[in-house]
Structures are given as C-alpha cells and as structure tokens.
Design an enzyme around this catalytic site. Structure first.
Site, mmCIF file in Angstrom:
data_model
loop_
_atom_site.group_PDB
_atom_site.id
_atom_site.type_symbol
_atom_site.label_atom_id
_atom_site.label_comp_id
_atom_site.label_asym_id
_atom_site.label_seq_id
_atom_site.Cartn_x
_atom_site.Cartn_y
_atom_site.Cartn_z
ATOM 1 N N ASP A 207 -5.800 7.805 3.392
ATOM 2 C CA ASP A 207 -7.113 7.207 3.637
ATOM 3 C C ASP A 207 -7.680 6.601 2.354
ATOM 4 O O ASP A 207 -7.414 7.091 1.256
ATOM 5 C CB ASP A 207 -8.061 8.294 4.182
ATOM 6 C CG ASP A 207 -9.292 7.690 4.827
ATOM 7 O OD1 ASP A 207 -9.260 6.493 5.197
ATOM 8 O OD2 ASP A 207 -10.298 8.403 4.967
ATOM 9 N N HIS B 244 -4.522 -2.186 2.030
ATOM 10 C CA HIS B 244 -3.352 -1.726 2.790
ATOM 11 C C HIS B 244 -2.060 -2.148 2.065
ATOM 12 O O HIS B 244 -1.088 -1.400 2.023
ATOM 13 C CB HIS B 244 -3.362 -2.301 4.211
ATOM 14 C CG HIS B 244 -4.540 -1.818 5.031
ATOM 15 N ND1 HIS B 244 -4.915 -0.498 5.076
ATOM 16 C CD2 HIS B 244 -5.419 -2.484 5.822
ATOM 17 C CE1 HIS B 244 -5.979 -0.367 5.866
ATOM 18 N NE2 HIS B 244 -6.310 -1.551 6.316
ATOM 19 N N LEU C 209 16.162 12.905 2.496
ATOM 20 C CA LEU C 209 14.779 13.010 2.998
ATOM 21 C C LEU C 209 14.640 12.313 4.363
ATOM 22 O O LEU C 209 15.246 11.274 4.592
ATOM 23 C CB LEU C 209 13.845 12.307 2.009
ATOM 24 C CG LEU C 209 12.364 12.288 2.404
ATOM 25 C CD1 LEU C 209 11.721 13.650 2.137
ATOM 26 C CD2 LEU C 209 11.599 11.196 1.644
HETATM 27 C C1 FPP Z 1 -6.694 4.302 6.205
HETATM 28 O O1 FPP Z 1 -7.449 3.654 5.200
HETATM 29 C C2 FPP Z 1 -5.381 3.708 6.255
HETATM 30 C C3 FPP Z 1 -4.847 3.118 7.361
HETATM 31 C C4 FPP Z 1 -5.544 3.007 8.649
HETATM 32 C C5 FPP Z 1 -3.526 2.498 7.317
HETATM 33 C C6 FPP Z 1 -2.556 3.140 6.388
HETATM 34 C C7 FPP Z 1 -1.610 2.102 5.964
HETATM 35 C C8 FPP Z 1 -1.020 2.008 4.774
HETATM 36 C C9 FPP Z 1 -1.125 3.023 3.723
HETATM 37 C C10 FPP Z 1 -0.225 0.835 4.408
HETATM 38 C C11 FPP Z 1 0.782 0.464 5.401
HETATM 39 C C12 FPP Z 1 1.859 1.439 5.476
HETATM 40 C C13 FPP Z 1 3.145 1.115 5.436
HETATM 41 C C14 FPP Z 1 4.152 2.171 5.569
HETATM 42 C C15 FPP Z 1 3.600 -0.258 5.239
HETATM 43 P P1 FPP Z 1 -8.808 2.950 5.620
HETATM 44 O O2 FPP Z 1 -8.522 1.532 5.897
HETATM 45 O O3 FPP Z 1 -9.421 3.694 6.759
HETATM 46 O O4 FPP Z 1 -9.642 3.109 4.332
HETATM 47 P P2 FPP Z 1 -11.229 3.294 4.255
HETATM 48 O O5 FPP Z 1 -11.518 4.691 4.756
HETATM 49 O O6 FPP Z 1 -11.501 3.139 2.809
HETATM 50 O O7 FPP Z 1 -11.843 2.227 5.094
#
Ligand code: FPP
Length: 225
Positions: free
Chosen positions: A12, A29, A124
């Site tokens: 997150d 992201h 892994l």
């Molecule tokens: C939450 O952060 C994250 C997500 C909803 C997506 C997670 C994706 C990635 C880490 C990158 C893509 C992954 C791969 C494997 C290519 P948020 O957007 O909710 O952050 P915020 O709480 O600051 O809004």
C-alpha cells in the site's frame, strides 16, 4: 527462532508516494513494480523463504478510476512478460491467485504462459494476488466442495482455496492497520507487521529488519510455551 517460510505483503501507498512528488498516481504503481522485483529477488536468494504472496489487485480495486485500472492491467502484463527470464534465471515459480476470469484474454494468456513456463522451477514461489479477495476466494472454495456428501472439514476447505498455505509473516506498508480482505483464512496465526513506509520506498533492508524481529517472536498457535 522462527523462520518466515511464507511472507505476504499488502503493497500500500503507491498513490500517495506519487502524489507527494506531484506525479500522477500511476507513477507510484510503476515505482511499486520495481520494488516487487527487488523484494522477489531478495526472497529467492533467502534460504528460508519458500513463498512470497503479493497483493497486486483486489476484487475491490475495480472501483478505482477506469484509467488507473487500465494502467494497472497494462503494467501487470508488461511486468510479467519482462520478468519471465528473471523467474527462470532465479528458479522462481509463478503462481497467481484470484479469479482471473475477469481479466482481458490477452492478460489471462500472459498470466497462464508465465505460470506454465515456470511450473518446473522449484525455488521461491511468487504468488501475485490478482482480482483477489479473501471473501471471494472462500466463497468460490465452498462452492467447489458444497456437493460433497460428508461434512466439510478444515482441510477440505483449505485445499479448495486458491492459496493453500498458511502465512507466517504478513506485512502491510503505507501506514494503515487493516487486512483489506487479504488471505484472511491463511493468516489465522500470521504475525502482523505494519510499517509507515509507502510501498515504493520499501527496501530489502527494511524487510531484513522485520525478518530479524519475526525470528525472535514466540509463536504459540493458541497453545502454551
Ligand atoms: C495500493 O496502493 C496498491 C495497489 C492497489 C496496487 C499494487 C500494485 C503494485 C505494487 C504494482 C504492480 C504490481 C506488479 C506485480 C506489476 P494505493 O494505490 O492504494 O496507494 P495509496 O493508498 O497511497 O492510494
């Protein structure tokens, strides 16, 4: 001393990380994807870690703006295609969890290609949770076995889930203290670590520190010492 054989991470803070730098949320992201790569390589080189499960897209994330969802889909597809040689080089098996039927045919094909091409890898296991939600996973699991003529046992339900492995250590970055529908069944006795670091700033150093703390925890699983 404990070993964290199965680590799960709620990644997150990508959006906030980008906004703090006056960038579009999606840039967060993109930066998060680079951290996924680093953490995966670290775990694949760590003798005790067998499984790394990462929450990449939840059943609730479809509620986000269309452009963010589309960006995430493209990022995933690009990531998986680019990472395949790395998975093979590092002997990493890719095992997606979640209901993949909601994705485009092209993304589904990329996911199943990478899964198939890495089935022989015995290092892994990297699981990406994609269109994943624990409640949805449990419901799908129950529906798979509901016609069984006997009472459903814990083992039967566990085997009907996408992720059949208990979590040892669950980490959430980004400062919030909640599980957000991630691996609820599998985390029954997981040790929970919440850190304020936004995911794009999360490093293998921080993971190493968490692993050191985890090692010292006395895990009793409801029993006594
Ligand atoms: C939450 O952060 C994250 C997500 C909803 C997506 C997670 C994706 C990635 C880490 C990158 C893509 C992954 C791969 C494997 C290519 P948020 O957007 O909710 O952050 P915020 O709480 O600051 O809004």
């Amino acid at each position: 001393m404990n070993n964290a054989t199965h680590i799960a991470i709620i990644m997150d803070g990508n959006g906030r990380w980008a906004e703090l730098q006056d960038m579009k949320r999606v840039k967060g992201h993109e930066a998060g994807a680079n951290v996924v790569r680093e953490i995966t390589t670290y775990c694949s080189n760590h003798k005790d870690i067998e499984r790394l499960t990462l929450y990449a897209f939840s059943t609730e994330n479809w509620k986000r703006p269309r452009l963010e969802v589309e960006f995430l889909m493209k990022l995933l597809e690009r990531y998986l295609k680019k990472e395949l040689p790395e998975y093979l080089k590092n002997n990493i098996r890719f095992e997606p969890i979640g209901d993949l039927r909601a994705f485009s045919k092209s993304l589904q094909k990329t996911i199943s290609d990478v899964k198939e091409k890495t089935t022989h890898c015995d290092g892994l296991v990297q699981s990406l949770a994609l269109n994943y939600g624990s409640q949805d996973e449990i419901l799908r699991g129950v529906n798979k076995i509901k016609n069984c003529e006997y009472d459903i046992t814990q083992e039967m339900l566990s085997n009907a889930l996408d992720c059949k492995h208990n979590v040892d250590l669950l980490i959430r970055t980004g400062g919030d203290h909640r599980l957000s529908n991630f691996l609820l069944w599998q985390s029954a006795y997981a040790e929970l670590f919440f850190c304020d670091t936004l995911f794009p700033d999360f490093t293998t150093n921080e993971l190493e520190k968490i692993l050191k703390k985890f090692k010292k925890i006395e895990r009793r699983f409801g029993g006594l010492k």
